[in-house]
Design an enzyme around this catalytic site. Structure first.
Site, short mmCIF file in Angstrom:
data_model
loop_
_atom_site.label_atom_id
_atom_site.label_comp_id
_atom_site.label_asym_id
_atom_site.label_seq_id
_atom_site.Cartn_x
_atom_site.Cartn_y
_atom_site.Cartn_z
N LYS A 1 2.47 9.11 -12.06
CA LYS A 1 1.08 9.23 -12.46
C LYS A 1 0.91 9.11 -13.96
O LYS A 1 -0.08 8.60 -14.44
CB LYS A 1 0.58 10.63 -12.08
CG LYS A 1 -0.10 10.70 -10.76
CD LYS A 1 -0.69 12.09 -10.60
CE LYS A 1 -0.42 12.54 -9.18
NZ LYS A 1 -0.66 13.92 -8.91
N ARG A 2 1.85 9.67 -14.69
CA ARG A 2 1.72 9.70 -16.14
C ARG A 2 1.99 8.34 -16.76
O ARG A 2 1.35 7.92 -17.68
CB ARG A 2 2.67 10.75 -16.74
CG ARG A 2 1.97 12.06 -17.07
CD ARG A 2 2.93 13.21 -17.06
NE ARG A 2 3.37 13.56 -15.70
CZ ARG A 2 4.60 13.45 -15.23
NH1 ARG A 2 5.55 13.03 -15.98
NH2 ARG A 2 4.88 13.79 -13.99
#
Ligand code: GLU
Length: 482
Positions: A244-245
Site C-alpha cells: 500500500k505504501r
C-alpha cells in the site's frame, strides 16, 4: 460455462478484512473464487473479517462491495451469498475454543508475552516451548488459550503447489484466545469456514504458513479440512510484494484513472495464469466467459506474478478500441466536462477510440473542439515554430485556407477536405503528412491529435476557416518587417 448453484455444490469464500482500500491482489483472489464457484455450480460467500476493531472502518466494507460489483462480482447473481460479518459470530468462536479446551486439544497458559520471550532466550529457542502444556491451568483473566500442536507432520494438499509438508515440531502451540478472552484471527477464520460449510479455500500464498495450523484446527474440531489453494502473490517491478505504501494498489484508483473493468478483470486473471490458446493466438485478451470456463488452479505459476501497469494499460487500450460506440460514450461520459456538446463528442469519438490508453485521455485529445466558436485553442508554441519553418508553409496555408473557405456546405466532408489538400500540395511536391502539419497546429493548437480531416469535419466550416485565417494573419504579422 456457468452452472446454476446446485445443492451440495462447492462453497468458495472471499474473506477480506475491511482495513483499507480494496487491493488489486484481493480483487484477483475474489475473481478466482468467483470463476470457480460459477463454473462448478457452487457458491461464492463474501465474509467480511471485521474483528480487528482497531483497524476496521465501516466505509471500507462498502468499498469492498462496490469494488466487487465494479469487477462483475455481483450480489444479484445466484452464486453470491453474503455479506456475512465475522464480528456477528464471536460467540461461536469462543464456544469452539471452549470445546477445544474441554477435549484437551487446547490449554491455558499464564505466561505474559514478555515471559515467553525471556524463556525462549534462556532456552535458546524461538517462540513458545509448551511450558503450560501439562500444568492443568483453568481459564482465568490474563491467561491465553493455546492449541496443543500434536506430534508428526501436517501435509497440506494444495491445488496450486501440490503437497506441502510441515513438521509439526516447527510449529509452536499457537494462541487461540487472548488473555482478555477474545479470539485470534486463525481461530475465527476456521470457525467461520466450518459454520459456512466452506469446501474450498482459495487465497493468497501469504496465508500458507497459517494453513497447517488451520488444518489442525479443522481436525481437532472434528471436521474434514477444505481443499486448499494458495495463489502466489503480486509483486512490483522490483519483485517486491505489492504494498500500500509503495505501490498503487487500490482497485478504485485504476477505476478513477479510466481503466475499464473488463480490462482489469482480464488482466488480473492472466497474472500468473495463461489461458489455454493464448500462446497460439498471440493474445491474452479473453472474455470473462472464456476465462471462467478455463481457469485452472493447477496451471497457476508457482512464482510471484508481476503486476505490470504498462501491460494493464495495453489491455485497456485493446478494450477501449473494441467497445461498441454507445458503450464507449457511456463509459467516458464522466470524464467529459459537463458543458461539452455530447453530440459533437460522439461525432469525433470513433476517431479517437483506438488511440486511447485510458478513458481519461479523451478530453485532452479533443478539447480544441469545445472552445466555443470564437475562442482559439491554446497554441503549443514549439509545435507552431516547427510547422511554420518550411519556406512554403505560409503560402501553402493560405492556399488551403482560401480553398476551404470556398467549399460549399455539401462539400464540407472529411473526404473533400482531404482531396482538396491533396491537390493543393502537388505544386509544392510535399506529402500529406507534411502538408497537414501547419493546418493542424492552426486548427487544434497542437502537433498531435485525432485525424485532422475528421476533426475539421466535426468542427464545421465557419470555425475551421476562422482558425485557419487567424493563423494566416499571425504568420503575416510575424514576417512583416518591423
Ligand atoms: N481476512 C484475511 C485477509 O484479508 C483473509 C484470510 C483468508 O482468506 O483466509 O487477509
Amino acid at each position: 460455462m456457468t452452472t446454476a448453484p446446485t445443492p451440495g455444490g462447492p462453497r468458495f469464500r472471499f474473506a477480506p478484512s475491511p482495513t483499507g482500500s480494496f487491493h488489486v491482489g484481493g480483487a484477483r483472489t475474489a475473481l478466482h473464487n468467483w470463476a470457480l464457484a460459477r463454473r462448478l455450480g457452487g457458491t461464492f460467500v463474501l465474509r467480511i473479517e471485521d474483528t480487528d476493531e482497531a483497524r476496521n472502518r465501516p466505509e471500507w466494507t462498502q468499498g469492498i462491495i462496490d469494488a466487487l460489483a465494479w469487477i462483475g462480482i455481483s450480489a444479484d447473481d445466484d452464486h453470491f451469498e453474503g455479506p456475512h460479518f465475522q464480528s456477528a459470530n464471536a460467540e461461536a468462536h469462543v464456544a469452539a475454543a471452549q470445546r477445544l479446551f474441554e477435549s484437551g486439544a487446547a490449554y491455558y497458559c499464564d505466561l505474559t508475552g514478555q515471559e515467553v520471550q525471556d524463556r525462549a532466550k534462556e532456552l535458546g529457542i524461538t517462540g513458545y516451548d509448551g511450558y503450560s502444556r501439562d500444568r492443568g491451568l483453568e481459564p482465568a483473566p490474563g491467561r491465553v488459550l493455546r492449541f496443543r500442536v500434536p506430534d508428526g507432520t501436517t501435509v497440506v494438499n494444495d491445488a496450486v503447489r501440490g503437497d506441502v509438508s510441515f513438521e509439526n515440531s516447527t510449529i509452536e502451540d499457537f494462541v487461540l484466545l487472548r488473555g482478555n478472552g477474545s479470539p485470534m484471527f486463525l481461530l475465527a477464520n476456521v470457525v467461520d469456514d466450518i459454520e459456512m460449510s466452506i469446501t474450498d479455500v482459495v487465497r493468497a500464498e501469504e496465508h500458507l504458513p497459517n494453513t497447517p495450523k488451520q488444518q489442525m484446527l479443522w481436525s481437532a474440531l472434528g471436521e474434514t479440512p477444505p481443499r486448499w489453494a494458495h495463489v502466489p502473490v503480486l509483486v512490483n517491478e522490483q519483485r517486491k510484494k505489492l504494498s500500500k505504501r509503495r505501490d498503487k494498489v487500490a482497485l478504485e484508483s485504476y477505476r478513477d484513472d479510466g481503466i475499464l473493468p473488463d480490462a482489469m478483470v482480464n488482466y488480473l486473471m492472466t497474472l500468473g495464469w495463461t489461458p489455454p490458446g493464448a500462446e497460439e493466438a498471440g493474445s491474452e485478451i479473453f472474455s470473462w466467459d472464456a476465462l471462467e470456463a478455463a481457469f485452472d488452479l493447477s496451471a497457476v505459476a508457482h512464482s510471484p506474478a508481476f503486476f505490470d501497469i504498462k501491460k494493464l494499460v495495453a489491455f485497456n487500450k485493446q478494450y477501449i478500441k473494441n467497445l461498441p460506440l454507445d458503450e464507449f460514450l457511456a463509459a467516458v461520459d464522466a470524464d467529459l466536462p459537463a458543458d461539452w456538446d455530447r453530440q459533437r463528442f460522439a461525432a469525433i469519438a470513433p476517431h479517437i477510440m483506438e488511440r486511447l490508453e485510458r478513458l481519461g485521455d479523451a478530453p485532452g485529445l479533443v478539447d480544441f473542439l469545445f472552445l466555443g466558436d470564437d475562442v482559439d485553442p491554446e497554441l503549443d508554441q514549439a509545435a507552431w515554430d516547427k510547422a511554420v519553418k518550411p519556406e512554403w508553409a505560409a503560402s501553402f496555408l493560405s492556399d488551403v485556407t482560401e480553398a476551404y473557405a470556398e467549399l460549399g456546405d455539401g462539400e464540407w466532408t472529411d473526404e473533400t477536405l482531404k482531396s482538396t489538400m491533396e491537390s493543393l500540395m502537388v505544386p509544392y511536391e510535399i506529402k500529406l503528412g507534411k502538408a497537414q502539419a501547419l493546418p493542424r497546429v492552426a486548427v487544434t493548437g497542437r502537433a498531435v491529435g485525432p485525424p485532422l480531416f475528421e476533426a475539421m469535419d466535426v468542427m464545421g466550416r465557419a470555425e475551421t476557416v476562422r482558425r485557419l485565417r487567424g493563423a494566416v494573419t499571425r504568420l503575416e504579422a510575424s514576417s512583416a518587417p518591423d
